[in-house]
Design a protein around this motif. Structure first.
Motif, PDB file in Angstrom:
ATOM      1  N   VAL A   1       3.977   6.402   6.546  1.00  0.00           N
ATOM      2  CA  VAL A   1       3.014   6.981   5.593  1.00  0.00           C
ATOM      3  C   VAL A   1       3.356   8.442   5.325  1.00  0.00           C
ATOM      4  N   MET A   2       3.634   9.198   6.393  1.00  0.00           N
ATOM      5  CA  MET A   2       3.939  10.619   6.216  1.00  0.00           C
ATOM      6  C   MET A   2       5.287  10.822   5.522  1.00  0.00           C
ATOM      7  N   TYR A   3       6.211   9.881   5.673  1.00  0.00           N
ATOM      8  CA  TYR A   3       7.479   9.971   4.944  1.00  0.00           C
ATOM      9  C   TYR A   3       7.216   9.954   3.435  1.00  0.00           C
ATOM     10  N   VAL A   4       6.315   9.079   2.996  1.00  0.00           N
ATOM     11  CA  VAL A   4       5.947   9.034   1.578  1.00  0.00           C
ATOM     12  C   VAL A   4       5.242  10.328   1.181  1.00  0.00           C
ATOM     13  N   ILE A   5       4.266  10.746   1.990  1.00  0.00           N
ATOM     14  CA  ILE A   5       3.492  11.953   1.661  1.00  0.00           C
ATOM     15  C   ILE A   5       4.389  13.181   1.582  1.00  0.00           C
ATOM     16  N   HIS A   6       5.350  13.276   2.494  1.00  0.00           N
ATOM     17  CA  HIS A   6       6.214  14.458   2.537  1.00  0.00           C
ATOM     18  C   HIS A   6       7.210  14.527   1.388  1.00  0.00           C
ATOM     19  N   ARG A   7       7.308  13.473   0.611  1.00  0.00           N
ATOM     20  CA  ARG A   7       8.169  13.503  -0.573  1.00  0.00           C
ATOM     21  C   ARG A   7       7.564  14.349  -1.683  1.00  0.00           C
ATOM     22  N   TYR A   8       6.274  14.665  -1.550  1.00  0.00           N
ATOM     23  CA  TYR A   8       5.563  15.397  -2.590  1.00  0.00           C
ATOM     24  C   TYR A   8       4.934  16.658  -2.003  1.00  0.00           C
ATOM     25  N   ASN A   9       4.627  17.595  -2.878  1.00  0.00           N
ATOM     26  CA  ASN A   9       3.974  18.833  -2.448  1.00  0.00           C
ATOM     27  C   ASN A   9       2.483  18.837  -2.752  1.00  0.00           C
ATOM     28  N   CYS A  10       1.971  17.737  -3.300  1.00  0.00           N
ATOM     29  CA  CYS A  10       0.585  17.731  -3.769  1.00  0.00           C
ATOM     30  C   CYS A  10      -0.430  17.528  -2.646  1.00  0.00           C
ATOM     31  N   VAL A  11      -0.047  16.863  -1.541  1.00  0.00           N
ATOM     32  CA  VAL A  11      -0.994  16.598  -0.455  1.00  0.00           C
ATOM     33  C   VAL A  11      -1.178  17.862   0.376  1.00  0.00           C
ATOM     34  N   LYS A  12      -2.411  18.306   0.494  1.00  0.00           N
ATOM     35  CA  LYS A  12      -2.712  19.547   1.210  1.00  0.00           C
ATOM     36  C   LYS A  12      -3.397  19.291   2.549  1.00  0.00           C
TER      37      LYS A  12
ATOM     38  N   GLY B   1      -0.042  15.592  16.472  1.00  0.00           N
ATOM     39  CA  GLY B   1      -0.557  16.884  16.893  1.00  0.00           C
ATOM     40  C   GLY B   1      -2.062  17.015  16.795  1.00  0.00           C
ATOM     41  N   ALA B   2      -2.700  16.131  16.044  1.00  0.00           N
ATOM     42  CA  ALA B   2      -4.140  16.234  15.816  1.00  0.00           C
ATOM     43  C   ALA B   2      -4.947  15.226  16.609  1.00  0.00           C
ATOM     44  N   ALA B   3      -4.288  14.289  17.289  1.00  0.00           N
ATOM     45  CA  ALA B   3      -5.012  13.182  17.918  1.00  0.00           C
ATOM     46  C   ALA B   3      -4.288  12.720  19.175  1.00  0.00           C
ATOM     47  N   THR B   4      -4.992  11.958  20.003  1.00  0.00           N
ATOM     48  CA  THR B   4      -4.331  11.327  21.139  1.00  0.00           C
ATOM     49  C   THR B   4      -3.370  10.253  20.627  1.00  0.00           C
ATOM     50  N   LYS B   5      -2.336  10.004  21.380  1.00  0.00           N
ATOM     51  CA  LYS B   5      -1.317   9.041  20.948  1.00  0.00           C
ATOM     52  C   LYS B   5      -1.903   7.643  20.785  1.00  0.00           C
ATOM     53  N   GLU B   6      -2.918   7.322  21.591  1.00  0.00           N
ATOM     54  CA  GLU B   6      -3.524   5.983  21.538  1.00  0.00           C
ATOM     55  C   GLU B   6      -4.336   5.747  20.269  1.00  0.00           C
ATOM     56  N   ALA B   7      -4.585   6.783  19.468  1.00  0.00           N
ATOM     57  CA  ALA B   7      -5.446   6.641  18.292  1.00  0.00           C
ATOM     58  C   ALA B   7      -4.680   6.594  16.980  1.00  0.00           C
ATOM     59  N   LEU B   8      -3.367   6.769  17.015  1.00  0.00           N
ATOM     60  CA  LEU B   8      -2.594   6.917  15.786  1.00  0.00           C
ATOM     61  C   LEU B   8      -2.394   5.603  15.035  1.00  0.00           C
ATOM     62  N   LEU B   9      -2.271   5.721  13.718  1.00  0.00           N
ATOM     63  CA  LEU B   9      -1.842   4.597  12.887  1.00  0.00           C
ATOM     64  C   LEU B   9      -0.482   4.118  13.380  1.00  0.00           C
ATOM     65  N   TRP B  10      -0.297   2.791  13.447  1.00  0.00           N
ATOM     66  CA  TRP B  10       0.970   2.258  13.952  1.00  0.00           C
ATOM     67  C   TRP B  10       2.168   2.857  13.217  1.00  0.00           C
ATOM     68  N   ASN B  11       2.102   2.883  11.892  1.00  0.00           N
ATOM     69  CA  ASN B  11       3.238   3.387  11.104  1.00  0.00           C
ATOM     70  C   ASN B  11       2.882   4.691  10.398  1.00  0.00           C
ATOM     71  N   TYR B  12       2.251   5.583  11.155  1.00  0.00           N
ATOM     72  CA  TYR B  12       1.913   6.892  10.590  1.00  0.00           C
ATOM     73  C   TYR B  12       3.169   7.587  10.058  1.00  0.00           C
ATOM     74  N   ASP B  13       4.314   7.365  10.712  1.00  0.00           N
ATOM     75  CA  ASP B  13       5.559   8.017  10.302  1.00  0.00           C
ATOM     76  C   ASP B  13       6.004   7.548   8.919  1.00  0.00           C
TER      77      ASP B  13
ATOM     78  N   GLN C   1       0.829  -1.203   0.000  1.00  0.00           N
ATOM     79  CA  GLN C   1       0.000   0.000   0.000  1.00  0.00           C
ATOM     80  C   GLN C   1       0.869   1.260   0.000  1.00  0.00           C
ATOM     81  N   LEU C   2       1.985   1.230   0.717  1.00  0.00           N
ATOM     82  CA  LEU C   2       2.912   2.365   0.708  1.00  0.00           C
ATOM     83  C   LEU C   2       3.457   2.607  -0.698  1.00  0.00           C
ATOM     84  N   GLU C   3       3.780   1.535  -1.397  1.00  0.00           N
ATOM     85  CA  GLU C   3       4.272   1.661  -2.773  1.00  0.00           C
ATOM     86  C   GLU C   3       3.178   2.211  -3.684  1.00  0.00           C
ATOM     87  N   TRP C   4       1.963   1.730  -3.478  1.00  0.00           N
ATOM     88  CA  TRP C   4       0.818   2.254  -4.248  1.00  0.00           C
ATOM     89  C   TRP C   4       0.622   3.747  -3.983  1.00  0.00           C
ATOM     90  N   LEU C   5       0.698   4.152  -2.708  1.00  0.00           N
ATOM     91  CA  LEU C   5       0.532   5.558  -2.351  1.00  0.00           C
ATOM     92  C   LEU C   5       1.593   6.412  -3.034  1.00  0.00           C
TER      93      LEU C   5
END
Length: 319
Positions: free
Chosen positions: A244-255, A230-242, A201-205
């Motif tokens: 996912v965000m590493y992939v997202i931060h490679r691009y400027n298109c996600v707003k 910053g937007a949620a309690t720590k107990e609610a986060l995606l396990w590997n949110y970091d 899924q990360l590769e697809w993203l």
């Protein structure tokens, strides 16, 4: 229905795209109860919130609606799971347009993901529930499957179940894997009711975001599980949110990244200027109150016009 501020009328420019949002309906035909933190939950009233949402959306005529998951509750009697889900889906189907769903942990407590994907009409390859679509040329919507790697929903002997259980054993020493006792800081997200996005899924993203960049599209990422501490309690986060965000931060298109799961709602802007907005839960609306909204997308900003307990907000995009 009253909006909590006047941002909708304050702007004269028409949005490029509008769509409805709701999260964590968690309907069940059972008496009201409380969360493990003692927050009241209104299981029967939540479907009335959905009914009022659909009525309002049909008046507003958004292009589509996104349901952020958990349409029925884990306390729903298992012999009623199928009928309860059908009842909620029937309410969504009153909307005069497409409804896009994602699965949450409470959905998976009730039915296996294979059945849920079929009932919710979620596009799927190999039982996975991530997909994207472009409702207009300027924007792409990406829906992630936050329970791709999960200890719930897959068959007990499935490789994804075994991988999730091993992941939890390594990171959560408690016998109750839904307990954060002893876990410190961001480690508190390593709970069984959360999950992770898998390698494929990360590769697809990455591919989707590259394609969106090439097409000069702005992207809104949607996931049941929040992607920023910053937007949620720590107990609610995606396990590997970091990851996912590493992939997202490679691009400027996600707003913007929109999520549910953490019922109280929340907002943050991350280090790359991406807005993260967690939606308030329909389940926790006392009788007569609501939590749903209308997202208006402009070229330079996202406006969330929320009903009652869903806070309205304007999020201006960074350059």
């Amino acid at each position: 229905m009253a909006y909590t501020n006047g941002i909708v009328s304050a702007q004269c420019k028409q949005p490029l795209l509008s769509f409805g949002v709701i999260s964590d309906v968690q309907y069940a035909d059972i008496p009201d109860g409380r969360s493990f933190l003692g927050v009241p939950r209104y299981y029967r009233h939540s479907i009335l919130v959905l009914q009022r949402a659909v009525q309002k959306w049909n008046e507003q005529k958004p292009k589509f609606v996104i349901n952020f998951g958990d349409i029925i509750d884990g306390f729903c009697p298992k012999d009623q799971s199928l009928s309860a889900i059908k009842k909620v889906i029937d309410e969504f189907n009153v909307f005069n347009g497409p409804v896009y769903h994602m699965i949450g942990n409470h959905c998976l407590y009730n039915l296996p993901r294979e059945k849920l994907l079929q009932m919710l009409n979620i596009p799927s390859i190999d039982g996975l529930a991530y997909y994207d679509f472009s409702p207009i040329p300027e924007y792409r919507i990406v829906v992630l499957d936050g329970y791709d790697i999960s200890a719930i929903g897959w068959p007990k002997d499935h490789e994804k179940t075994l991988k999730a259980l091993n992941f939890l054993r390594e990171r959560n020493p408690n016998s109750d894997k839904n307990s954060p006792n002893g876990l410190v800081g961001l480690e508190r997200r390593f709970l069984m009711f959360n999950g992770a996005v898998g390698k494929e899924q990360l590769e697809w993203l990455d591919h989707v975001l590259q394609d969106a960049t090439n097409s000069n599209q702005k992207v809104v990422v949607c996931c049941h599980l929040p992607l920023d501490p910053g937007a949620a309690t720590k107990e609610a986060l995606l396990w590997n949110y970091d990851e996912v965000m590493y992939v997202i931060h490679r691009y400027n298109c996600v707003k913007a990244c929109l999520a549910g799961h953490d019922h109280k709602g929340g907002h943050s802007v991350d280090s790359h200027g991406i807005h993260h907005r967690v939606l308030e839960a329909a389940l926790e609306c006392p009788p007569g109150t609501d939590a749903f909204g209308l997202v208006n997308l402009f070229d330079d900003r996202l406006q969330l016009a929320g009903a009652d307990r869903m806070e309205s907000q304007e999020m201006v995009f960074s350059c």
